[in-house]
Design an enzyme around this catalytic site. Structure first.
Site, PDB file in Angstrom:
ATOM      1  N   SER A   1     -10.436  -0.652   6.393  1.00  0.00           N
ATOM      2  CA  SER A   1      -9.712  -0.404   5.138  1.00  0.00           C
ATOM      3  C   SER A   1      -9.004  -1.615   4.550  1.00  0.00           C
ATOM      4  CB  SER A   1      -8.695   0.720   5.335  1.00  0.00           C
ATOM      5  OG  SER A   1      -9.359   1.962   5.276  1.00  0.00           O
TER       6      SER A   1
ATOM      7  N   SER B   1      -9.889   1.756   2.344  1.00  0.00           N
ATOM      8  CA  SER B   1      -8.946   2.515   1.533  1.00  0.00           C
ATOM      9  C   SER B   1      -7.876   1.651   0.863  1.00  0.00           C
ATOM     10  CB  SER B   1      -8.259   3.559   2.413  1.00  0.00           C
ATOM     11  OG  SER B   1      -7.468   2.923   3.408  1.00  0.00           O
TER      12      SER B   1
ATOM     13  N   LYS C   1       0.845  -1.198   0.000  1.00  0.00           N
ATOM     14  CA  LYS C   1       0.000   0.000   0.000  1.00  0.00           C
ATOM     15  C   LYS C   1       0.877   1.242   0.000  1.00  0.00           C
ATOM     16  CE  LYS C   1      -4.022   1.969   2.408  1.00  0.00           C
ATOM     17  NZ  LYS C   1      -4.964   1.830   3.541  1.00  0.00           N
TER      18      LYS C   1
END
Ligand SMILES: [Zn+2]
Lengths: 487, 489
Positions: A180, A156, A81
């Site tokens: 997320s 996210s 990420k």
């Protein structure tokens, strides 16, 4: 061999690479090739650096050639990420304010996976500063769900979930603040786990809300998540909130669930839960029962306050965490030269997105003099009550099971202009971070539109082992996690 | 109305840099004067993803101060974030303590104009320092630079209640605070390096009035001199305004050292809302009793308490007690000398004053000239005790003793050894002196006769003759005694 690798799990890849039946370089090339093919239609990755990935793979191959132990993740490509810092590599946190920023240091979790032999394959798309549930708030480009490109992959950590779902990486690192990791895992039909707060170091994770943020694995199988978690978990002297407790070898600890007491909270099956999702999740719970688990009804009465408590706590912390992005010391700079205030305002107004600004303003408000008691302290109080709900429930049960999300993946554009609807889509995932407990989402079926449904299992503080065992047992009895997306 | 017709109400906030090797929340060094931004890392630059790790020594120094000032210490303490935007704080928040400071309440006991008074403390708390902004000289520069070497340096902020009512008290408070922090090795208090900085708050109200005056805060006071000058200016400014019937406002002012004036910075309405909340990146610190026990057991006597004890226990004048307790090493040296002298059987009568005179005089003079610590002077307390004892016994004269000091420093030998080796011992032996006296009287029959005729002044001449005969080494007191007795017999 390359075809075999493309659908292999991390456990299998590591075994093949360490055993010499394929080189780390060949593995990396296979996945880089897949990224080349499908990233443009999904936007899962923001940055891919083939040369760097291959040079990391070569290092593993050289280690093996020298007869050294290449580590438990030998040659396993990993998607990271973009909120996790890598020295010298782009790390944007999904924000244009960090577009050209290169951190001078590497996050602890990244350092640990590299030391374990993993090969970084790229940095994944995300909602700006992890604020969002659809990846539509990415400061660069939207990310698309590989099961239906008109739908959101969730957020996210949307890019990490898509990378795994579309076969661009066998495993990925994400971060979870209110869901997320688990919500995009559910939307994309993969496994994703948020560990206990403090189980994994946050050093090097661009912060959203410090008391909720936690790094965790995404993968196709629970076994891979268990393997990855064993590598990244454990105390870090650079994160004083990371827990000193010893780390289990989660993969070898996966065991039988006979006699496991599974709590089913009535509050998770009420109004707002999609009928098809409810049916799939109830079937999943029935599967656990068939395997020898006993079902116990539990109550989490303060669930209705979770969204409000989450918003207050996370936005308050983020308003302070994000204050550093001001164009003064690093990062992009926009705006006037007539004094420092104009520089601050110009930079932040132009380079931060709508959702980020909305949360900063709300967070600033709830901490303001005169409102601190009415909002922030009340939010903390609700958080304590939610934590107590779980403590009481866990006196009677070993895990709590329910849906990960109220619906399957929604359409892009459906909720982006209705922040409240967007926040409510996290209703089932925000309790675990508020209570600090571990939680996993595994695929448990499909809607009639062939969209994946996620099954969430939550456990006691630091009891990742039981959560993973329950999830692995479920995957052992089902094959939803093996379904390939149409892309 | 003259200034004397107003009640003056003053409070002080002092920022002391803690004596730690490294910063509050990272491993960077805290050395003063290094190349700009050479002592920085991702943590103290506030890069994305960094986390603070609390400096344990800073916490212990904070607790030491809390115990010294008799503060209440919380069972669990936390850090809080103080949020405001300024380019010298890279995170745009400062990690400080608001809700559970390391010490609450407590006091600093001062002595002003001979009167002791307790200045109440509101709290003392730990925090990180900001960096330093620099504005390039000359016109036309449209930029500033920032040096973050200081950013993240551990500070102790000591906040008093508005308990001071005169500049004398303010001066005594600052002096006591500085001496205490230095003696406890909490801070080096080097004002020229910014190790001790102040902010003041002051208000005036007509004598006896119960209505509180408008509180004015003044920032940017970088020395005790600046505090006193600024407050003096501010008292005159406020008194003049009140005399003229002009309303004062609650505001923050900035002291300009060059002009000696304070200038308005912001009004009450423009004051920051710092939005304090608990620092989520740091857990609570549980203060263990064993920590406090250890700190207590290592804690030296506070300098002001020691000074007052010296005055009482040793009957020393306030001035002497003040000088001797200026530094812990000197006060320790004094007490060790007294103990050694007593062990050698020295007379107690004015022993302390004699030791004090020797210490404040020749010994400290040598310390200052040689720029060494008293421990590095090569005169252990036992040697000074022996020196004072030799004078008391009459073995050497004061003048000889003065001469001995530099030799003691050079050789490290005890004074009696040096004196006897170099023949500096006085003849105090009665038999030897009687022999000298009878020799001299025999040779000066004329003067003896004069003396007996009542011309007493001739005694001085005869003394001189005896001393000359003894080559200056006779004990003058013994000579005078024996000479007088012999002449009168
Ligand atoms: Zn540093």
């Amino acid at each position: 061999m390359a075809e075999e690798v493309a659908s292999a799990t991390a456990v299998e890849i590591a075994r093949m690479v360490a055993g010499g039946s394929i080189s780390a370089r060949e593995v990396a090339l296979t996945f880089l090739d897949r990224i080349e093919k499908v990233n443009s239609s999904t936007n899962a990755f923001l940055h891919v650096n083939q040369d760097w990935s291959l040079s990391c793979a070569d290092l593993i191959d050289q280690k093996i050639a020298r007869g050294e132990n290449p580590g438990p993740l030998a040659g396993v490509p990993i998607a990271i990420k973009d909120a996790l810092c890598i020295e010298g590599a782009p790390t944007t946190c999904g924000s244009r304010i960090l577009e050209d920023y290169r951190p001078p240091y590497t996050a602890t979790v990244v350092r640990r996976v590299l030391e374990a032999g993993a090969v970084p394959i790229g940095k994944t798309n995300m909602d700006e500063f992890a604020m969002g549930s659809s990846n539509e708030s990415s400061g660069f480009r939207k990310c698309f769900n590989p099961w239906d490109l008109s739908r959101a992959p969730g957020g996210s950590s949307g890019g990490s979930a898509v990378a795994v779902a579309a076969g661009m990486a066998p495993v990925a690192l994400g971060s979870d603040t209110g869901g997320s990791i688990r919500q995009p895992a559910a939307f994309c039909g993969v496994t994703g786990m948020k560990p206990t707060w403090g189980r994994v170091s946050r050093y090097g994770l661009g912060a959203f809300a410090s008391s909720l943020d936690q790094v965790g694995p995404l993968s196709r199988t629970v076994e891979d998540s268990a393997l990855l978690l064993s590598v990244i978990a454990g105390h870090d002297e650079r994160d004083s909130t990371s827990l000193p407790d010893p780390v289990d070898d989660y993969r070898s600890a996966l065991g039988s669930i006979k006699g496991l007491r599974v709590g089913v909270p009535a509050e998770y099956f009420g109004e707002g839960l999609d009928g098809e999702v409810a049916a799939a999740v109830r079937a999943a719970i029935a599967t656990l029962e068939e395997m020898g688990a006993s079902l116990v009804e539990v109550s989490l009465p303060h669930l209705p306050y979770a969204v409000a408590a989450y918003c207050i706590v996370s936005m308050a912390e983020s308003s302070s965490n994000l204050a550093r992005y001001d164009g003064v010391h690093y990062g992009a700079r926009k705006g006037g030269t007539r004094g420092i205030d104009e520089l601050y305002a110009g930079t932040r107004a132009q380079l931060l997105g709508r959702e980020v600004k909305r949360r900063i303003m709300l967070g600033t408000f709830v901490l303001s003099s005169g409102y601190y008691d009415a909002y922030y302290l009340k939010g903390l109080k609700a958080r304590r009550l939610i934590r107590r709900d779980f403590e009481e429930a866990f006196e009677k049960v070993d895990v709590i099971a329910g849906p990960t999300t109220p619906t399957a993946a929604f359409r892009i554009g459906e909720k982006i202009n209705d922040p409240l609807a967007m926040y409510l889509s996290d209703i089932f995932t925000i309790s675990a971070p508020l209570a600090g407990i571990p939680a996993i989402s595994v695929p448990c079926g499909f809607t009639s539109e062939r969209l994946p449904v996620g099954f969430q299992i939550m456990g006691r503080l630091l009891d990742e082992k039981t959560v993973l065992s329950a999830a692995a047992a479920f995957q052992g009895a089902t094959d939803f996690h093996e379904a390939a997306c149409p892309l | 109305m003259p200034v004397e017709d107003y009640d003056i109400v003053i409070g002080l906030e002092s920022h002391a840099r803690l004596l730690t090797e490294t910063k509050m929340f990272c491993g960077c060094l805290t050395r003063f004067g290094a190349e700009p931004n050479s002592q920085t890392c991702p943590v103290c630059i506030g890069m994305p993803g960094v986390l603070p790790v609390t400096n344990r020594k800073a916490v212990m120094l904070g607790l030491r101060a809390a115990l010294a000032f008799r503060c209440e210490i919380p069972a669990r303490m936390r850090f809080d974030r103080k949020n405001y935007y300024y380019p010298d704080i890279p995170k745009n928040y400062q990690v400080s303590q608001n809700y559970s400071p390391v010490g609450a309440g407590g006091f600093v006991e001062i002595e002003a104009d001979g009167v002791r008074k307790r200045i109440g403390l509101d709290n003392i708390h730990l925090e990180e320092d900001a960096g330093r902004l620099m504005h390039p000289e000359g016109s036309g520069a449209d930029y500033s630079t920032v040096d973050l070497n200081r950013a993240g340096t551990p500070l102790l902020e000591i906040v008093t209640r508005p308990d001071m009512s005169s500049l004398t008290e303010v001066e005594a408070y600052m002096e006591t605070l500085r001496r205490t922090l230095e003696a406890l090795e909490i801070s080096d208090c080097r004002m020229e390096e910014g190790s001790l900085r102040f902010e003041a708050s002051i208000s005036l109200k007509p004598l006896g009035s119960t209505t509180l005056g408008k509180r004015v805060e003044i920032k940017n006071l970088n020395s005790t001199r600046a505090v006193l000058n600024c407050l003096e200016y501010e008292i005159r400014r406020q008194a003049a305004a009140l005399d003229a019937g002009e309303p004062l406002t609650q505001e923050t002012r900035l002291y300009n050292e060059t002009t000696g004036r304070s200038e308005r910075m912001r009004s009450k309405e423009e004051a920051h809302d710092y939005r304090y909340f608990p620092e989520p990146d740091l857990g609570p610190i549980v203060v263990l009793d064993e920590w406090l026990d250890r700190i207590r057991s290592e804690m030296p006597e506070l300098p002001n308490l020691r000074k007052w004890r010296f005055q009482e226990a040793y009957s020393l004048p306030a001035y002497d007690a003040g000088v001797l307790t200026q530094k812990r090493s000197i006060a320790d040296y004094f007490e060790e000398t007294i103990a050694a002298a007593e062990a050698m059987g020295a007379e107690a009568a004015d022993l302390a004053k004699q030791v004090s005179n020797w210490l404040m005089g020749p010994i400290l003079r040598e310390v200052n000239e040689r720029r060494v610590d008293i421990a590095g002077l090569n005169i252990p307390p036992a040697h000074l005790a022996e020196l004072v004892g030799l004078i008391q016994k009459g073995t050497i004269s004061k003048n000889i003793a003065q001469d001995l000091v530099p030799i003691m420093i050079e050789t490290g030998d005890p004074p009696e050894t040096i004196a006897s080796r170099r023949g500096m011992i006085q003849i105090s032996d009665a038999y030897a002196v009687e022999k000298l006296v009878s020799d001299v009287l025999e040779a000066h029959g004329k003067q003896v006769a004069e003396y007996k005729d009542g011309k007493k002044a001739v005694l001085g001449f005869l003394m001189g003759q005896v001393m000359r005969q003894a080559k200056g080494k006779a004990n003058p007191q013994v000579v005078r005694e024996i000479l007088t007795r012999t002449l009168q017999s």
